[in-house]
Structure formats: C-alpha cells, structure tokens
Design a protein around this motif. Structure first.
Motif, PDB file in Angstrom:
ATOM      1  N   THR A 315     -66.232  19.152  28.003  1.00 45.97           N
ATOM      2  CA  THR A 315     -66.663  18.599  26.717  1.00 45.97           C
ATOM      3  C   THR A 315     -65.502  17.903  26.005  1.00 45.97           C
ATOM      4  N   ASN A 318     -65.117  14.591  27.726  1.00 39.87           N
ATOM      5  CA  ASN A 318     -66.195  13.660  27.387  1.00 39.87           C
ATOM      6  C   ASN A 318     -66.041  13.075  25.988  1.00 39.87           C
ATOM      7  N   SER A 319     -65.753  13.936  25.010  1.00 45.61           N
ATOM      8  CA  SER A 319     -65.654  13.421  23.640  1.00 45.61           C
ATOM      9  C   SER A 319     -64.430  12.519  23.508  1.00 45.61           C
ATOM     10  N   THR A 321     -63.199  10.633  25.978  1.00 45.74           N
ATOM     11  CA  THR A 321     -63.526   9.398  26.689  1.00 45.74           C
ATOM     12  C   THR A 321     -64.369   8.468  25.821  1.00 45.74           C
ATOM     13  N   GLN A 322     -65.321   9.043  25.071  1.00 45.24           N
ATOM     14  CA  GLN A 322     -66.128   8.223  24.163  1.00 45.24           C
ATOM     15  C   GLN A 322     -65.239   7.444  23.201  1.00 45.24           C
ATOM     16  N   ILE A 323     -64.249   8.127  22.649  1.00 49.37           N
ATOM     17  CA  ILE A 323     -63.378   7.484  21.657  1.00 49.37           C
ATOM     18  C   ILE A 323     -62.505   6.426  22.303  1.00 49.37           C
ATOM     19  N   THR A 325     -62.689   4.686  25.132  1.00 52.21           N
ATOM     20  CA  THR A 325     -63.311   3.457  25.644  1.00 52.21           C
ATOM     21  C   THR A 325     -63.705   2.524  24.500  1.00 52.21           C
ATOM     22  N   THR A 326     -64.257   3.081  23.427  1.00 57.11           N
ATOM     23  CA  THR A 326     -64.638   2.250  22.283  1.00 57.11           C
ATOM     24  C   THR A 326     -63.403   1.605  21.663  1.00 57.11           C
ATOM     25  N   LEU A 327     -62.348   2.393  21.522  1.00 54.16           N
ATOM     26  CA  LEU A 327     -61.134   1.917  20.865  1.00 54.16           C
ATOM     27  C   LEU A 327     -60.411   0.871  21.709  1.00 54.16           C
ATOM     28  N   GLU A 348     -61.690   8.535  13.081  1.00 52.92           N
ATOM     29  CA  GLU A 348     -61.986   9.345  14.268  1.00 52.92           C
ATOM     30  C   GLU A 348     -61.927  10.842  13.960  1.00 52.92           C
ATOM     31  N   ALA A 414     -60.427   6.969  31.236  1.00 56.53           N
ATOM     32  CA  ALA A 414     -61.218   8.188  31.125  1.00 56.53           C
ATOM     33  C   ALA A 414     -60.551   9.323  31.906  1.00 56.53           C
ATOM     34  N   THR A 418     -59.126  12.902  30.283  1.00 56.89           N
ATOM     35  CA  THR A 418     -59.657  14.149  30.828  1.00 56.89           C
ATOM     36  C   THR A 418     -58.526  15.066  31.280  1.00 56.89           C
TER      37      THR A 418
ATOM     38  N   GLU B 250     -68.871   0.489  26.116  1.00 60.34           N
ATOM     39  CA  GLU B 250     -69.213   1.668  25.321  1.00 60.34           C
ATOM     40  C   GLU B 250     -70.134   2.602  26.109  1.00 60.34           C
ATOM     41  N   GLY B 253     -68.247   4.598  28.574  1.00 58.54           N
ATOM     42  CA  GLY B 253     -67.493   5.699  27.986  1.00 58.54           C
ATOM     43  C   GLY B 253     -68.407   6.821  27.529  1.00 58.54           C
ATOM     44  N   SER B 255     -71.124   6.600  25.366  1.00 57.73           N
ATOM     45  CA  SER B 255     -71.759   6.586  24.049  1.00 57.73           C
ATOM     46  C   SER B 255     -72.720   5.402  23.960  1.00 57.73           C
ATOM     47  N   TYR B 262     -65.934  -2.258  15.175  1.00 53.46           N
ATOM     48  CA  TYR B 262     -65.444  -0.886  15.116  1.00 53.46           C
ATOM     49  C   TYR B 262     -64.980  -0.481  13.720  1.00 53.46           C
ATOM     50  N   ARG B 274     -72.639   8.809  19.321  1.00 46.61           N
ATOM     51  CA  ARG B 274     -71.968   9.609  20.353  1.00 46.61           C
ATOM     52  C   ARG B 274     -72.648  10.947  20.640  1.00 46.61           C
ATOM     53  N   LEU B 278     -73.371  13.284  24.147  1.00 47.19           N
ATOM     54  CA  LEU B 278     -72.450  14.414  24.248  1.00 47.19           C
ATOM     55  C   LEU B 278     -73.219  15.733  24.402  1.00 47.19           C
ATOM     56  N   ALA B 414     -68.363   7.471  32.940  1.00 54.31           N
ATOM     57  CA  ALA B 414     -67.360   8.405  33.425  1.00 54.31           C
ATOM     58  C   ALA B 414     -67.756   9.843  33.082  1.00 54.31           C
ATOM     59  N   PRO B 415     -68.164  10.134  31.836  1.00 53.51           N
ATOM     60  CA  PRO B 415     -68.573  11.516  31.538  1.00 53.51           C
ATOM     61  C   PRO B 415     -69.768  11.982  32.373  1.00 53.51           C
TER      62      PRO B 415
END
Lengths: 442, 442
Positions: A315, A318-319, A321-323, A325-327, A348, A414, A418, B250, B253, B255, B262, B274, B278, B414-415
């Motif tokens: 988890t 995953n959380s 990776t979400q951030i 990739t977007t950033l 964030e 990612a 991880t 996105e 990643g 989400s 952004y 997200r 998640l 990826a997740p």
C-alpha cells in the motif's frame, strides 16, 4: 513473394496509409526488408520507406547495393538522412556520404556535426528566405525560383523567414500573408518582427516545447549572431515529443529507454535495458531482509505480524507511485517547477492525510477479520497510516530533489518508490509494534 | 497590486512568453485571476488569457461582468470558446452564449453539439474553401475576401481545401502552392486530390494520430457525404496528444486522470482521483494476508522464510512493471497491436529467462550472506526465478487482454501488476519451500 512486383503493387495499392505500411514493415525481419527493397524502383522505394523508423533504415541501407542506398538517401530530406547515418559505423557512413550527391551530402555532414539531442541535429537546413525591402511580387518570384531546390519536406513549412543582408533573421511572413497581400506591398510591412527562435545547441525537447507553447508550425534555429541555420518544423517536433514521452514512460517503469521500436528489440537488448535497474533495486531491496532478521525475535513471538508485511509495504508503494507518476508528468509538461516545491508538499501531505484516514479504516476492519487480536490490529492500522504519510513525503520530494541536482526526475520510477518504501516501511512497522504490543515490551 | 495598471504593464513587458504567463496565472487563486481580469482592457485580456487552460477560464469567466466575459469569448477562436463553455453549468453557458455575437455563438453551439472527445468537438469550424475550376488568381482574391472573417487561429492553418459545388472536399492546396503557381493556372491543376480526412465522431486521439502519421499540418473533418465541417489543425493536435499522454501516465501510476492542471487540483480532488484504485488494490492485496495465514505453521517453523518475502515479491513487481510500462506505451503509439500477442509473449518470455537467471544468481549470494542454510537459500533462488517468469507472463498478457476486451490497456498500472504478483508470488514461494525444505516435509 516479397520479390514479386505484382504482389508488391497490390500491397502498395491496398495499404495506403504510410503508418500502416511502416507498421507492417516493422514486423518483417531485416532480411525480408532487404529483399523487398531490392525489388523496388526508386520512387516506389521512397514511397515505401517514407515513415519507416530511421534505425530500420540504418540497418537495411548498409546491406543494399551502394548506388541504390545512396539514391534513397539523396531523395530523403537532409534531417532524415542525417538520422539514418548517425547510428552507422563511421566507415559505412563515410562510404554512403561519398556516394551521395555532393550538395546533399554537404548539408547532411553539417547536420551530423551537431550533438544528437540538440535542436540543430533535428532541423531542416533548407529554408527559403526573403528580404524586408522586397515587394511581395518579387518575394514570391524569388520563392518560386528557390522552390525548385527544396527537398520533399517543404510541404510541412508554412512560413518564410525574412533576413537582413547578413542572413540575420529580422522577421517572419506566412505563405498565407503572401497570398493575401497586394503585389506591391513591402515584405517589411506584412512581416511579424517578433520572431521566436531557438539556439542550435538547445535540447531538442526544450526546442519542441517552444514551438508548441507558441502554437507555431515552425521555429527558426539561429546562432548567436541571429543568423538562420535551419528550421524546426511541426512534424519534426511531433517525432521529438513522441520519442521523449516514450523515454519518460520507460524510465518511469524502471528501465532504460529502448531507443528502438518495441517489436524490433531483441530479448538481449530488452535484458540489457532492464537488468541494471533491476539488480540495483534488488540490492536496495535486500535491505528488507536485514531489517526482518533484526526483528527475528518479534516475528517468532508474534507470527501474525508477518501476515501484514506485503499489504503494508504494498500500500505504501502504491500510494507513492500514484503521487510520483502524476508529479513527474506535471514536471515534464512544465506545470510544476522547482520553485513550487512547498506548494507541492503542502498539497500532497494534505491529500495523504485524507488517504491515510481512508486506508487505515479499511485496515482496521481487515485486521479484525484475520482474528489477530486488538494489539496487532491497532499496530497495523497505525502503521498503514504512517506509511502512507511517509511514502507521500518521499514521492513528492524525490522528483524535485533530482531535478534540483540536474538529473531527470523521470528516473524516480514506480519500482524505485516501491523499493524505498519497502525497507523504511518495515522499520516503521516494527517500531509501532514495539510501542503497542505488550508481548514485545510495548 | 494586481489591479495596478502600471505594475501589470511592467509584468506583461517582462514576461513575454505566453507559456510563462499562463504558468504564473496557474499559481494565482481564482480570486486573484478575477481581480486581474477586471483591470484589463480587451486586447490585453486576450493577450493574457491566450494559452490559459480552458478550465481556468471556465471558472473565471462566470465571475466577470457579463459584457466583459462575452467580449473575451467572442474574441477567442470558436474551438477555445467551446472548450471553455462545455464544463459550465447549463444556465451559465446559456447566459454567455446569448450575450455573445450572434454569428460566433451559432458556430460555438454547433461545436458544443458534438461529443466531448470527438474530432468534431476540437475542430476549427471556419475554413476557407476554393473551387477546382477557379484560376489561382481568382482563388487568391476569394481567400483574401474571406480572410476578413477569419478568427485568430488562422495563422496555424497552412492549407486551403478545394470543394465541389455541394461542399464536398475534392482536393487540397497549400498556401505555398498558391504562392508558387502562375496566376492563370486552374486550382484543379495544382491541388492534391488525395485528401486524408477524419470522421466527425472519430475519437480525438485517433484523429490526432491521423495528422501526425501523415505529417500534416491540418486534416479536414468531413461528414458521410464528404462535406467539409471544419479543420483539425496541428496546434489542436498537440493539445490533444499532451492531454492523452498525461491521462495515460496517470492511469499507469494507478490513479484516475486529474483532468485539470496539477497545481489547480485541490487535495480533495487528488484524494477522489486516487482513493478508488488504492482501496481496490488494498482489497486485492488483502489476499496476501490470507495466503500467509494459511502458511502460518511454516512461518513459525522456519522464521527465516519471512526475511525474503519483501525481496521476492518486490522483485516480481519490479520486473513486471518494466514490461508493462514499455508494452502499454508501445501500444499507445501503435507499435504493438492485438495480432502481435504471440510475438510479444515469445519476446518477453525469452527476456524473462535471461532476467531470471541473472537475478537468481544474485539471490543465491544474498541468501548465503544471511546465513539461513542451504535449503532456504535454494528455495529463495528457485522462487525468484519462478516469480520473474510468472510476472513476465502476467505483465505481457494483461494489457493485450484488456485491449481485446475493448478496455484501455493503460489501466494496467504498476500498482496493479505489483498487487497481482504479490499474492500469487507468495503461493509460489511456499509451494517451492514445501518441495525443497526437509523440515516442511519436502
């Protein structure tokens, strides 16, 4: 069948889209492409190879008869020819350059002298120019004369640049404006003096952004004295952007960029591009074993703790990776810059508080259903919240730190997030367990 | 300071790049943008808001005085105006459309009637056309007359389309060709009859690919009868491609696409985009706890087995992520299609054998340094190889299966790969342990 002219004609007739043709060519082996090329006359060959990836041409052309290869290269635009020749061995390149027409090979040698990722390496060096003191009628006549010498990509240029007697760019006029203008008007009267230009050594991706940001169809590449060296046109830019986006995507997945179309990549090449990062990450991940052995007694005492290891670190990964990739994407398109670091961090971390609360609630329910007792359930709930917050911090700061160090933020992949979160997440887990579980002295 | 005209002029003077201006605007709050807009005359406002994201304009325009908002919308290109109005509440949209100039609002209403992601919704509806039987001189005169009515984006169109008396597209001629041609030539003689067109309902991303594949600066959008509806130009396409690439990144990643820049996204919006994925992944990952509890006795007997859990499943996730990101990107740019599934599988499984061998060698060394005995070391070595192979299979097949089902392969994030490999990887691990470790009955 590949050497049969009738079958070939039928195929060319049937497959009109250049993209479809080149897709089908990409599925042929090099041998088949060479056999195919051998059966073509020059115009058909040109039609067929227009749009094929330069790296395919690089491998195929060295295997064709010299005259045929040089004939094709002469007919391509100079920037395409340069792309094809750039990756050849020096002696092959020299052999072909010598066999090509003298004027064209001189232009191509000029392009080859620029660094591979520079704006100048991608430019079309043949630009028609006019003078500000000409009247439109004379300008049109001059363009018409020059047009006979232009290469095929002339259909993608929409502007004529206006230069001084010293070849410095002083303005730009659209073909459209030339069509609209009265024949006796001075070029200076209809030109736009506010010309957006790029440096020859500017990174190709930056130069591409200049064109799209200003919604232009071409930008001139000029040297320090403002002298016109060539044009970067919208179709060159589309190629650059596609290539750069693919590289970013591959880096984000934790491998080095392939640099060739996927279907052309051999397993050996794929292995080479992937194994370095994979082993680096493996070495970094080995740290998790050290952490777990350090907490061997705790694991033996409370076996239930191990049930949650994959869920907790998964988890966190995953959380994060979400951030990231977007950033990283927002940074690639110029939406986020270094000076926004505090803004990003505040945004964030606020989001992470909401995410942590949501996930922790679900984790509490999950721990109860596994019947592990209140102490372990509480440990898991607190840990997942802490790991989400920690992971958000790492994922939002790391890309900006890399950028600050002059590195490409896209390498914060990612897999990297991880891996970082796995080891540190375990330390958080056992620290919380020590505090909350009585049997461990909590 | 935002209302001070002098400071504003200084800023406009200093910040010449439209991109930089809109970046700086993106960092202002909506309130500040409204205050700023209130202080501007129309030309300065236009200059300033050109290049600002439509969603920012959507929020700001509803707060400006009606006449000022309508004046700005009237001056924007019809496709930009439509983008801005599309996301407004219906009554706000109607209020502004009614206040706008009648001709422009009729054109905008036409655009708004198409589905949001269609080619027609993104087109510029004002295209100058000529007839094939005209001579160039008359065509130029007709274009000059029509030019007076053209909107601002006319600088990005490079072609004139040739239509029959029924408004069907029968050819295309470049402004460049018009400049080069003798005044008495028929348009039919210099036009290209081979016009690449797109359907109005075609997906915007597909339509964008048509333009870039053919290296064009514009494509006409035509209905079933071949009647010209509007143009999709290179700058529209650059926006479409940037938007679609961001959405893919996105999704990759894990989400949902943000749909806004952004820095404009609030923590609540980020959380909403997200949290769904998640929690879905968390629920899927819970399976790992069930697997581990099932093997509770084994973990209690051989605590050392737990040391390697993060390393093994982490490596499986990383090697799968490498594959899936490369493959999804290759599918997005059209390099890999469904029919290539066997080719992809053969390539990836061959690569996976090489990767598995390399990683297994390192794993063997690592297991020995942790002093866990030969049986556990062998178990870890065999397991890491098996997990890499399994992960490669999942990561290469899953995107193609989703594509086959008509879903977007980019959602294989990826997740998602990590989560799938985590649970199944643990089953592989304990199965191998049972076979190889004596104390477990192996």
């Amino acid at each position: 069948a590949l050497g049969d002219p009738r079958a070939l004609d039928a195929w060319l007739e049937h497959t009109a889209s250049p993209q479809e043709r080149s897709d089908q060519l990409d599925e042929l082996s090099d041998d088949d492409v060479v056999a195919l090329a051998g059966a073509l006359d020059l115009p058909t060959g040109l039609e067929l190879f227009d749009g094929v990836e330069p790296d395919v041409l690089t491998r195929v052309l060295v295997r064709l008869p010299l005259a045929q290869a040089a004939g094709l290269l002469d007919a391509f635009d100079a920037d395409v020819t340069a792309d094809v020749l750039r990756d050849m061995r020096a002696e092959e390149r020299e052999r072909l350059l010598t066999a090509m027409g003298r004027a064209h090979s001189a232009v191509v040698r000029g392009l080859l002298s620029w660094p591979e990722d520079s704006a100048a390496a991608q430019m079309s060096p043949n630009a028609v120019t006019v003078r500000p003191i000409w009247v439109v009628q004379d300008a049109v006549r001059a363009i018409r004369v020059a047009a006979a010498d232009l290469q095929a990509d002339s259909h993608t240029a929409a502007y004529v640049y206006v230069t001084s007697a010293d070849a410095q760019v002083v303005g730009v006029v659209t073909f459209r404006a030339l069509v609209f203008a009265e024949p006796g008007t001075l070029v200076a009267q209809i030109m736009d003096e506010d010309v957006v230009t790029v440096d020859p050594l500017e990174d190709q991706e930056q130069a591409a952004a200049v064109l799209t940001d200003h919604r232009l169809l071409a930008v001139p590449v000029v040297d320090d004295d403002g002298v016109l060296l060539g044009l970067l046109t919208a179709d060159d830019v589309a190629d650059i952007l596609e290539e750069e986006t693919t590289e970013d995507a591959e880096k984000q997945g934790g491998s080095s960029p392939l640099d060739v179309p996927y279907l052309r990549a051999s397993p050996w090449l794929l292995w080479r591009k992937r194994i370095v990062w994979l082993l680096v990450l493996f070495l970094a991940e080995m740290y998790t074993g050290t952490v777990l052995r350090h907490f061997e007694d705790e694991l033996a005492q409370v076996v239930a703790l191990s049930f949650f290891i994959p869920l907790l670190i998964g988890t966190g990964g995953n959380s994060g990776t979400q951030i990231t990739t977007t950033l990283v994407r927002a940074m690639a398109v110029g939406e986020v810059r270094l000076r926004n670091v505090l803004l990003v961090l505040r945004k964030e971390m606020s989001t992470a508080v909401l995410v942590a609360a949501s996930v922790a609630a679900l984790a509490w329910v999950r721990a109860l259903t596994l019947n592990v007792g209140n102490e372990v359930a509480l440990t898991v709930t607190v840990t997942v919240a802490a790991i989400v917050l920690w992971s958000a911090f790492v994922a939002s700061v790391l890309p900006l730190v890399l950028k600050r160090l002059g590195l490409d933020p896209a390498v914060v992949s990612a897999p990297m997030i991880t891996t970082v979160v796995d080891g540190t997440g375990l330390i958080i887990y056992f620290t919380v367990a020590h505090l909350l579980i009585g049997a461990l002295g909590g």
